[in-house]
Design a protein around this motif. Structure first.
Motif, mmCIF file in Angstrom:
data_model
loop_
_atom_site.group_PDB
_atom_site.id
_atom_site.type_symbol
_atom_site.label_atom_id
_atom_site.label_comp_id
_atom_site.label_asym_id
_atom_site.label_seq_id
_atom_site.Cartn_x
_atom_site.Cartn_y
_atom_site.Cartn_z
ATOM 1 N N PHE A 142 0.847 -1.193 0.000
ATOM 2 C CA PHE A 142 0.000 0.000 0.000
ATOM 3 C C PHE A 142 0.886 1.247 0.000
ATOM 4 C CE2 PHE A 142 -4.408 1.423 1.407
ATOM 5 C CZ PHE A 142 -4.166 2.773 1.232
ATOM 6 N N TYR A 143 1.860 1.265 0.866
ATOM 7 C CA TYR A 143 2.722 2.429 1.038
ATOM 8 C C TYR A 143 3.509 2.737 -0.238
ATOM 9 C CZ TYR A 143 6.251 5.490 3.133
ATOM 10 O OH TYR A 143 7.063 6.555 3.435
ATOM 11 N N VAL A 144 3.991 1.685 -0.898
ATOM 12 C CA VAL A 144 4.797 1.886 -2.101
ATOM 13 C C VAL A 144 3.948 2.442 -3.246
ATOM 14 C CG1 VAL A 144 6.108 0.691 -3.905
ATOM 15 C CG2 VAL A 144 6.527 0.166 -1.496
ATOM 16 N N ASP A 145 2.733 1.927 -3.423
ATOM 17 C CA ASP A 145 1.907 2.305 -4.569
ATOM 18 C C ASP A 145 1.228 3.660 -4.419
ATOM 19 O OD1 ASP A 145 2.634 -0.021 -5.772
ATOM 20 O OD2 ASP A 145 0.725 -1.063 -5.448
ATOM 21 N N VAL A 146 0.863 4.032 -3.209
ATOM 22 C CA VAL A 146 0.148 5.286 -3.034
ATOM 23 C C VAL A 146 1.135 6.453 -3.064
ATOM 24 C CG1 VAL A 146 0.255 5.441 -0.506
ATOM 25 C CG2 VAL A 146 -1.725 6.378 -1.735
ATOM 26 N N GLU A 147 0.709 7.547 -3.678
ATOM 27 C CA GLU A 147 1.542 8.739 -3.773
ATOM 28 C C GLU A 147 0.864 9.908 -3.072
ATOM 29 O OE1 GLU A 147 4.499 8.810 -4.971
ATOM 30 O OE2 GLU A 147 4.594 6.844 -5.948
ATOM 31 N N ILE A 148 1.652 10.882 -2.695
ATOM 32 C CA ILE A 148 1.085 12.089 -2.106
ATOM 33 C C ILE A 148 0.207 12.775 -3.148
ATOM 34 C CG2 ILE A 148 1.625 14.375 -1.168
ATOM 35 C CD1 ILE A 148 4.133 13.190 0.032
ATOM 36 N N GLY A 149 -0.984 13.125 -2.764
ATOM 37 C CA GLY A 149 -1.955 13.706 -3.680
ATOM 38 C C GLY A 149 -2.944 12.692 -4.221
ATOM 39 N N ALA A 150 -2.704 11.387 -3.961
ATOM 40 C CA ALA A 150 -3.613 10.349 -4.455
ATOM 41 C C ALA A 150 -4.924 10.383 -3.679
ATOM 42 C CB ALA A 150 -2.962 8.980 -4.333
ATOM 43 N N THR A 151 -5.993 9.935 -4.342
ATOM 44 C CA THR A 151 -7.305 9.858 -3.707
ATOM 45 C C THR A 151 -7.537 8.442 -3.198
ATOM 46 O OG1 THR A 151 -8.212 11.571 -5.143
ATOM 47 C CG2 THR A 151 -9.793 10.134 -4.032
ATOM 48 N N VAL A 152 -7.887 8.302 -1.922
ATOM 49 C CA VAL A 152 -8.116 6.996 -1.309
ATOM 50 C C VAL A 152 -9.573 6.907 -0.869
ATOM 51 C CG1 VAL A 152 -5.731 6.704 -0.543
ATOM 52 C CG2 VAL A 152 -7.376 7.846 0.948
ATOM 53 N N ASP A 153 -10.043 5.673 -0.735
ATOM 54 C CA ASP A 153 -11.417 5.421 -0.296
ATOM 55 C C ASP A 153 -11.411 5.120 1.195
ATOM 56 O OD1 ASP A 153 -14.345 4.665 -0.959
ATOM 57 O OD2 ASP A 153 -13.585 2.937 0.160
ATOM 58 N N LEU A 154 -12.280 5.797 1.934
ATOM 59 C CA LEU A 154 -12.379 5.611 3.378
ATOM 60 C C LEU A 154 -13.720 4.968 3.707
ATOM 61 C CD1 LEU A 154 -11.090 9.120 4.517
ATOM 62 C CD2 LEU A 154 -9.761 7.024 4.290
ATOM 63 N N THR A 155 -13.681 3.873 4.441
ATOM 64 C CA THR A 155 -14.902 3.228 4.932
ATOM 65 C C THR A 155 -15.196 3.770 6.321
ATOM 66 O OG1 THR A 155 -14.438 1.210 3.673
ATOM 67 C CG2 THR A 155 -16.009 1.040 5.480
ATOM 68 N N VAL A 156 -16.314 4.449 6.475
ATOM 69 C CA VAL A 156 -16.653 5.114 7.740
ATOM 70 C C VAL A 156 -17.820 4.383 8.384
ATOM 71 C CG1 VAL A 156 -17.318 7.288 8.827
ATOM 72 C CG2 VAL A 156 -15.880 7.297 6.767
ATOM 73 N N TYR A 157 -17.648 4.018 9.654
ATOM 74 C CA TYR A 157 -18.710 3.321 10.396
ATOM 75 C C TYR A 157 -18.866 3.973 11.758
ATOM 76 C CZ TYR A 157 -21.228 -0.408 12.835
ATOM 77 O OH TYR A 157 -22.145 -1.123 13.556
ATOM 78 N N ARG A 158 -20.053 4.462 12.031
ATOM 79 C CA ARG A 158 -20.378 5.113 13.316
ATOM 80 C C ARG A 158 -19.418 6.261 13.608
ATOM 81 N NH1 ARG A 158 -21.890 1.098 18.103
ATOM 82 N NH2 ARG A 158 -22.812 3.074 18.790
ATOM 83 N N GLY A 159 -19.072 7.009 12.566
ATOM 84 C CA GLY A 159 -18.216 8.165 12.731
ATOM 85 C C GLY A 159 -16.736 7.856 12.784
ATOM 86 N N HIS A 160 -16.368 6.570 12.665
ATOM 87 C CA HIS A 160 -14.967 6.167 12.752
ATOM 88 C C HIS A 160 -14.517 5.583 11.422
ATOM 89 C CE1 HIS A 160 -11.291 4.268 14.221
ATOM 90 N NE2 HIS A 160 -11.712 3.145 13.659
ATOM 91 N N VAL A 161 -13.316 5.943 10.961
ATOM 92 C CA VAL A 161 -12.765 5.370 9.735
ATOM 93 C C VAL A 161 -12.307 3.951 10.043
ATOM 94 C CG1 VAL A 161 -10.985 5.533 7.967
ATOM 95 C CG2 VAL A 161 -12.054 7.616 8.847
ATOM 96 N N ALA A 162 -13.042 2.975 9.514
ATOM 97 C CA ALA A 162 -12.761 1.571 9.816
ATOM 98 C C ALA A 162 -11.771 0.950 8.849
ATOM 99 C CB ALA A 162 -14.059 0.757 9.798
ATOM 100 N N ALA A 163 -11.632 1.516 7.642
ATOM 101 C CA ALA A 163 -10.708 0.955 6.660
ATOM 102 C C ALA A 163 -10.357 2.016 5.638
ATOM 103 C CB ALA A 163 -11.319 -0.264 5.967
ATOM 104 N N ILE A 164 -9.189 1.858 5.036
ATOM 105 C CA ILE A 164 -8.727 2.755 3.988
ATOM 106 C C ILE A 164 -8.272 1.889 2.817
ATOM 107 C CG2 ILE A 164 -6.508 2.886 5.188
ATOM 108 C CD1 ILE A 164 -5.981 5.528 3.829
ATOM 109 N N ALA A 165 -8.650 2.257 1.591
ATOM 110 C CA ALA A 165 -8.349 1.429 0.423
ATOM 111 C C ALA A 165 -7.809 2.295 -0.709
ATOM 112 C CB ALA A 165 -9.598 0.675 -0.033
ATOM 113 N N TYR A 166 -6.942 1.647 -1.535
ATOM 114 C CA TYR A 166 -6.380 2.340 -2.695
ATOM 115 C C TYR A 166 -5.913 1.317 -3.721
ATOM 116 C CZ TYR A 166 -3.212 5.141 -5.583
ATOM 117 O OH TYR A 166 -2.583 5.751 -6.637
ATOM 118 N N GLN A 167 -6.547 1.312 -4.886
ATOM 119 C CA GLN A 167 -6.158 0.472 -6.022
ATOM 120 C C GLN A 167 -5.893 -0.987 -5.618
ATOM 121 O OE1 GLN A 167 -2.953 2.317 -8.203
ATOM 122 N NE2 GLN A 167 -4.260 3.991 -8.938
ATOM 123 N N GLY A 168 -6.852 -1.594 -4.946
ATOM 124 C CA GLY A 168 -6.743 -2.993 -4.561
ATOM 125 C C GLY A 168 -6.055 -3.234 -3.230
ATOM 126 N N HIS A 169 -5.457 -2.226 -2.652
ATOM 127 C CA HIS A 169 -4.832 -2.341 -1.330
ATOM 128 C C HIS A 169 -5.843 -1.906 -0.268
ATOM 129 C CE1 HIS A 169 -1.034 -2.993 -3.336
ATOM 130 N NE2 HIS A 169 -1.130 -1.825 -3.952
#
Length: 244
Positions: free
Chosen positions: A120-147
């Motif tokens: 995940f760290y290697v593939d993601v770049e500064i400025g990239a857009t990531v998907d955040l899974t939010v549950y009950r006000g808390h970010v439960a997971a973060i995803a980016y291009q299959g990671h």
């Protein structure tokens, strides 16, 4: 003659009641210990299920109001604003043990830093857009291009401490009840067994809180461990010298 008999009968009843109480005490201790430990396990299982509930929660509808009381997941977009590598057990930050983090900015929430895997760290770049899974006000997971990196909220310290007390007390009661017929009561033995069981319960709960387990298995595993710890504690104390 009658007066002597009258005095003897109450004394006999007292001796009988005392014998019954002595015979029932071990069983009551074991049952109370089992009930106390089960309460601790049930408390832990319920809290753990709530922590990992986002995995099976439905997606929020358009009318859902975001916040701690929302029992559904929402997906938000965030922007990576920074990356960092923190040295782990090895001598340099490039070691496999190093912790890798990304900092993500959200539109309607404060910026937050998340731990991610090496790929995940290697593939993601500064400025990239990531998907955040939010549950009950808390970010439960973060995803980016299959990671994907899960970030479940931890069980509160109050829950872990409560489970520690209940399990420690339950094991001490049950072990004391099992060894009572041979060794009798002992405050020192009770405290020692309870302290060891409480420490094991605390670290066991701390380790299990990151692992999403089925509720049935989450109850069965601690019960099995409780049986092992109680049996071990009873076996160790059984060889002590009986109290006189």
């Amino acid at each position: 003659m009658n007066a002597r008999t009258g005095r003897t009968e109450p004394a006999g009843r007292l001796r009988l009641l005392g014998a019954v109480a002595r015979s029932l005490t071990p069983a009551l201790l074991v049952l109370t210990g089992l009930a106390t430990t089960t309460l601790g396990f049930a408390w832990f299982a319920g809290a753990d299920v709530r922590v990992h509930a986002y995995r099976t929660a439905p997606v929020c509808g358009p009318a859902a109001v975001p916040g701690p009381g929302t029992h559904c997941v929402r997906h938000e977009r965030g922007t990576v604003t920074a990356k960092a590598t923190h040295a782990g057990a090895g001598p340099s930050a490039g070691d496999p043990d190093a912790e890798r983090t990304v900092t993500v900015a959200r539109e309607a929430a404060p910026t937050r830093t998340f731990s991610v895997g090496a790929a995940f760290y290697v593939d993601v770049e500064i400025g990239a857009t990531v998907d955040l899974t939010v549950y009950r006000g808390h970010v439960a997971a973060i995803a980016y291009q299959g990671h994907r990196a899960d970030t479940p909220s931890r069980l509160s310290l109050a829950v872990l401490l409560g489970v520690m007390v209940l399990v420690g007390l339950g094991v001490a009661l049950a072990s004391h009840g099992l060894s009572w017929p041979r060794l009798g009561p002992s405050a020192a033995r009770f405290a020692a067994v309870g302290a060891v069981a409480a420490v094991l319960a605390f670290f066991g709960g701390f380790a299990l809180m990151w692992i999403p387990l089925p509720p049935d298995f989450l109850l069965a595993l601690p019960v099995l461990l409780w049986l092992v710890v109680t049996a071990a504690a009873t076996a160790v104390t059984w060889n002590d010298r009986p109290s006189r």
